[in-house]
Design a protein around this motif. Structure first.
Motif, PDB file in Angstrom:
ATOM      1  N   LEU A 224       0.821  -1.210   0.000  1.00 46.72           N
ATOM      2  CA  LEU A 224       0.000   0.000   0.000  1.00 46.72           C
ATOM      3  C   LEU A 224       0.858   1.265   0.000  1.00 46.72           C
ATOM      4  O   LEU A 224       0.568   2.222  -0.725  1.00 46.72           O
ATOM      5  N   THR A 225       1.903   1.280   0.816  1.00 50.31           N
ATOM      6  CA  THR A 225       2.659   2.508   1.058  1.00 50.31           C
ATOM      7  C   THR A 225       3.947   2.633   0.250  1.00 50.31           C
ATOM      8  O   THR A 225       4.455   3.744   0.078  1.00 50.31           O
ATOM      9  N   GLY A 226       4.508   1.511  -0.205  1.00 52.92           N
ATOM     10  CA  GLY A 226       5.813   1.546  -0.849  1.00 52.92           C
ATOM     11  C   GLY A 226       6.947   1.688   0.145  1.00 52.92           C
ATOM     12  O   GLY A 226       8.112   1.823  -0.235  1.00 52.92           O
ATOM     13  N   ILE A 227       6.643   1.652   1.439  1.00 53.97           N
ATOM     14  CA  ILE A 227       7.661   1.783   2.486  1.00 53.97           C
ATOM     15  C   ILE A 227       8.223   0.405   2.816  1.00 53.97           C
ATOM     16  O   ILE A 227       7.476  -0.546   3.038  1.00 53.97           O
ATOM     17  N   THR A 228       9.537   0.306   2.845  1.00 57.05           N
ATOM     18  CA  THR A 228      10.170  -0.947   3.260  1.00 57.05           C
ATOM     19  C   THR A 228       9.832  -1.215   4.725  1.00 57.05           C
ATOM     20  O   THR A 228       9.940  -0.323   5.568  1.00 57.05           O
ATOM     21  N   ILE A 229       9.435  -2.423   5.038  1.00 58.91           N
ATOM     22  CA  ILE A 229       9.141  -2.815   6.415  1.00 58.91           C
ATOM     23  C   ILE A 229      10.177  -3.861   6.825  1.00 58.91           C
ATOM     24  O   ILE A 229      10.153  -4.996   6.356  1.00 58.91           O
ATOM     25  N   ASP A 230      11.095  -3.461   7.696  1.00 56.38           N
ATOM     26  CA  ASP A 230      12.177  -4.358   8.101  1.00 56.38           C
ATOM     27  C   ASP A 230      11.739  -5.361   9.164  1.00 56.38           C
ATOM     28  O   ASP A 230      12.218  -6.490   9.194  1.00 56.38           O
ATOM     29  N   HIS A 231      10.884  -4.902  10.071  1.00 57.48           N
ATOM     30  CA  HIS A 231      10.519  -5.720  11.230  1.00 57.48           C
ATOM     31  C   HIS A 231       9.056  -5.514  11.586  1.00 57.48           C
ATOM     32  O   HIS A 231       8.416  -4.578  11.110  1.00 57.48           O
ATOM     33  N   PHE A 232       8.543  -6.380  12.437  1.00 53.95           N
ATOM     34  CA  PHE A 232       7.217  -6.151  13.006  1.00 53.95           C
ATOM     35  C   PHE A 232       7.254  -6.510  14.488  1.00 53.95           C
ATOM     36  O   PHE A 232       8.072  -7.321  14.945  1.00 53.95           O
ATOM     37  N   VAL A 233       6.373  -5.873  15.237  1.00 54.77           N
ATOM     38  CA  VAL A 233       6.178  -6.153  16.658  1.00 54.77           C
ATOM     39  C   VAL A 233       4.674  -6.241  16.877  1.00 54.77           C
ATOM     40  O   VAL A 233       3.945  -5.337  16.488  1.00 54.77           O
ATOM     41  N   MET A 234       4.210  -7.318  17.452  1.00 58.41           N
ATOM     42  CA  MET A 234       2.768  -7.513  17.641  1.00 58.41           C
ATOM     43  C   MET A 234       2.445  -7.727  19.115  1.00 58.41           C
ATOM     44  O   MET A 234       3.099  -8.516  19.802  1.00 58.41           O
ATOM     45  N   LEU A 235       1.427  -7.015  19.601  1.00 55.18           N
ATOM     46  CA  LEU A 235       0.906  -7.181  20.955  1.00 55.18           C
ATOM     47  C   LEU A 235      -0.551  -7.610  20.880  1.00 55.18           C
ATOM     48  O   LEU A 235      -1.280  -7.195  19.983  1.00 55.18           O
ATOM     49  N   ASP A 236      -0.961  -8.407  21.848  1.00 55.51           N
ATOM     50  CA  ASP A 236      -2.379  -8.727  21.968  1.00 55.51           C
ATOM     51  C   ASP A 236      -2.949  -7.939  23.151  1.00 55.51           C
ATOM     52  O   ASP A 236      -2.280  -7.088  23.737  1.00 55.51           O
ATOM     53  N   PHE A 237      -4.193  -8.188  23.506  1.00 53.81           N
ATOM     54  CA  PHE A 237      -4.821  -7.452  24.595  1.00 53.81           C
ATOM     55  C   PHE A 237      -4.014  -7.569  25.895  1.00 53.81           C
ATOM     56  O   PHE A 237      -3.755  -6.576  26.576  1.00 53.81           O
ATOM     57  N   ALA A 238      -3.639  -8.803  26.234  1.00 49.04           N
ATOM     58  CA  ALA A 238      -2.908  -9.026  27.481  1.00 49.04           C
ATOM     59  C   ALA A 238      -1.564  -8.309  27.459  1.00 49.04           C
ATOM     60  O   ALA A 238      -1.073  -7.856  28.495  1.00 49.04           O
ATOM     61  N   GLY A 239      -0.967  -8.174  26.273  1.00 51.41           N
ATOM     62  CA  GLY A 239       0.313  -7.491  26.149  1.00 51.41           C
ATOM     63  C   GLY A 239       0.232  -6.026  26.519  1.00 51.41           C
ATOM     64  O   GLY A 239       1.127  -5.472  27.161  1.00 51.41           O
ATOM     65  N   VAL A 240      -0.856  -5.369  26.128  1.00 47.69           N
ATOM     66  CA  VAL A 240      -1.046  -3.962  26.478  1.00 47.69           C
ATOM     67  C   VAL A 240      -1.134  -3.807  27.993  1.00 47.69           C
ATOM     68  O   VAL A 240      -0.549  -2.891  28.585  1.00 47.69           O
TER      69      VAL A 240
END
Length: 587
Positions: A224-240
């Motif tokens: 969508l953006t053309g931006i390189t995405i090197d990494h991801f970090v994902m949280l769930d409800f309990a993580g917040v």
């Protein structure tokens, strides 16, 4: 006969063991070692002589040996203690490292976010997709998110929150761009290696890509953006909940009394420190703030994250080993990351890079949107979003004092050549490849980017090896708008004799909706799209931009009737008054 001068606190008098004769006060000797064969005698008698004799004889020597032996024993004990401490400390460090490493859940991106090119100094920016999952795939998340036991609560999950976090190559500035979850876009072909769920690609809501794994969500945002995405970090409800508790709570302000009957957030007007469930209710609330949509929620989330960043950077947090450990333990338990961040060492390196950026140079923005022409409850990227994407892809700072790789003084004419708004352009998209459905995919992608609803798709008269845009007399600017939107080089534009803008998809563009990037997101963003510096002033227009140090205002409570109690629509403030018997989320 006793010697009163040689007597010491009740002990027997010191005697000359070889002579067996008590020493007498006043006795003198000019001999050097008398007839008793003893050591030389002191020239004076009395107590001094007794002490000298005691030190010099075997008994005195025995007393002298005791401190030496004691010191040796103490030295050995100290050495053993230090050795033990070293071993224990090293063991604890190893245990701690292994413990934290064992907390981390990592997933391979498999190159779906593209690859970043280094600058002249060998430095590269960092782009991380932060994902807040609404999954209820465990008991804790099910309880926090509600809907326990329903089929929809345990099958798949969506990305409630998506933020592209960009850290500049020189680590002088950062940008956090939220992508509203209601955005419609093209989801590429994906397969989740864990669940084996797969899709050939479809046009739909951007947050649904997470159902096919985090790598698919990364590929969708990259496309969508053309931006390189090197990494991801994902949280769930309990993580917040864990993260907010680990920092001791996050301070936020609300502009009025608010009760979001959907997220259950209930707060009185003013400032509150949110922990646990209250923090989750705040970041999840979309009906309580702004216009009651996801757009208002992104702004309140920026306020929350800015406050959390300030808390992270405070000496009271980072200077306290116990708090640092608590944060590290909570973070590693709460996060799912890509394998490029899948160790404590790499997470520490990332935290170090992030900590280098001053709060005043961290800019929070929201991707500009327009109403989806086919669904009033959904949005598509506005034409202005192209400029925002370009600033991030070009490593340009959005903070006034930042210093990205490129200067932010470029004029609008130096940016993408588009001079006609996408909403005023309709495109006839034709498939010149052997891949069925390509024209429909690209046409839907153009509509998602804000092009006119009159955009159509069909088959080209013949196959084409090269993708081209042909435009009618006086329509070059419209063609440039199309080329800019899909990343097509200017050399692919040709003027024709008939009116209209026709995009023919050639075999050089086999998949995806951005020219030069594959549908799987496996290649880098198209060079022509972001080759020139973007206009940073245009990039933040209507993007709700604010820096982390300045984001200290109150979340604006919605003045609209976005919630209801017992079927009666009302504003969040009216709901607060009506629910006086319900306990507030925080004091």
């Amino acid at each position: 006969m006793s010697d009163p001068w040689g007597e010491t606190r009740g002990r027997s008098a010191t005697r000359d063991r070889s002579a067996g004769v008590p020493r007498q006060r006043g006795e003198t000797s000019g001999r050097r070692g008398g007839t008793d064969g003893g050591p030389p005698q002191a020239p004076y008698g009395g107590r001094a002589a007794a002490r000298q004799a005691a030190r010099s004889r075997g008994r005195g020597a025995g007393r002298r040996a005791k401190p030496v032996a004691r010191r040796k024993r103490v030295a050995r004990i100290a050495l053993l203690t230090v050795s033990a401490l070293i071993l224990v400390t090293a063991g604890a460090g190893a245990w701690l490292y292994e413990h934290l490493n064992g907390n981390i859940n990592s997933v391979s991106l498999d190159g779906k976010g593209g690859s970043e090119k280094a600058d002249a100094f060998g430095r590269t920016p960092i782009n991380i997709l932060v994902i807040g999952s609404d999954g209820r795939n465990n008991a804790a998340d099910c309880k926090l998110g509600g809907g326990c036991g329903s089929a929809g609560s345990t099958v798949g999950h969506n990305a409630d929150v998506e933020m592209v976090v960009h850290v500049s190559a020189d680590r002088s500035n950062a940008t956090v761009m939220s992508v509203p979850r209601d955005t419609m876009t093209q989801v590429p072909a994906c397969k989740d290696p864990d669940s084996n769920q797969s899709t050939p690609g479809y046009y739909g809501q951007i947050n649904s890509a997470l159902q096919y794994g985090p790598a698919c969500q990364v590929a969708t945002v990259h496309q969508l953006t053309g931006i390189t995405i090197d990494h991801f970090v994902m949280l769930d409800f309990a993580g917040v909940v864990k993260m907010s508790d680990a920092v001791g709570g996050v301070s936020v302000c609300v502009s009025d009394n608010v009760y979001d009957t959907y997220s259950h957030l209930k707060l009185a007007k003013g400032t509150h420190t949110l922990k646990g469930d209250a923090a989750l209710e705040f970041v999840r609330s979309r009906h309580g703030f702004g216009d009651g949509s996801d757009l208002g929620r992104t702004v309140s989330q920026h306020l929350f994250l800015s406050a959390m960043i300030r808390k992270f950077k405070s000496a009271g947090t980072l200077g306290n080993p116990a708090k640092v450990y608590s944060l590290a333990d909570a973070a590693t338990k709460a996060l799912t990351v890509d394998d490029g961040l899948g160790s404590v060492t790499r997470l520490i390196d990332l935290a170090t890079d992030l900590n280098k950026v001053p709060s005043k140079r961290m800019t929070f923005t929201t991707m500009q949107t327009a109403a989806d022409p086919t669904n009033a409850n959904r949005v598509v990227p506005a034409a202005a979003a192209k400029q925002l994407f370009a600033t991030i892809a070009n490593d340009q700072s959005l903070s006034s004092s930042g210093s990205g790789k490129k200067k932010s003084s470029a004029s609008p004419s130096a940016s993408a050549a588009a001079t006609v708004p996408a909403s005023q352009v309709t495109v006839q998209v034709e498939n010149g490849t052997t891949t069925g459905g390509r024209a429909a995919v690209v046409a839907n992608g153009l509509v998602a980017k804000g092009f006119g609803s009159g955009t159509t798709s069909g088959n080209a008269p013949e196959q084409s090896a090269r993708t081209t845009v042909t435009y009618g007399p006086g329509q070059k600017a419209e063609a440039q708008t199309v080329a800019s939107a899909i990343g097509l080089p200017a050399s692919h534009l040709t003027q024709g004799s008939t009116s209209g803008v026709v995009l023919v998809i050639g075999s050089d563009w086999p998949s995806g909706t951005t020219y030069g990037s594959s549908g799987s997101g496996g290649s880098s963003a198209p060079a022509d799209t972001h080759a020139a510096p973007a206009d940073t002033h245009a990039a933040v227009a209507d993007a709700h931009a604010q820096t982390a140090d300045g984001a200290k205002g109150c979340a604006k409570v919605s003045p609209y009737k976005t919630v209801e109690i017992n079927g009666v629509p009302m504003t969040p403030s009216q709901a607060y008054a009506a629910a006086s018997g319900r306990k507030d989320s925080a004091p």
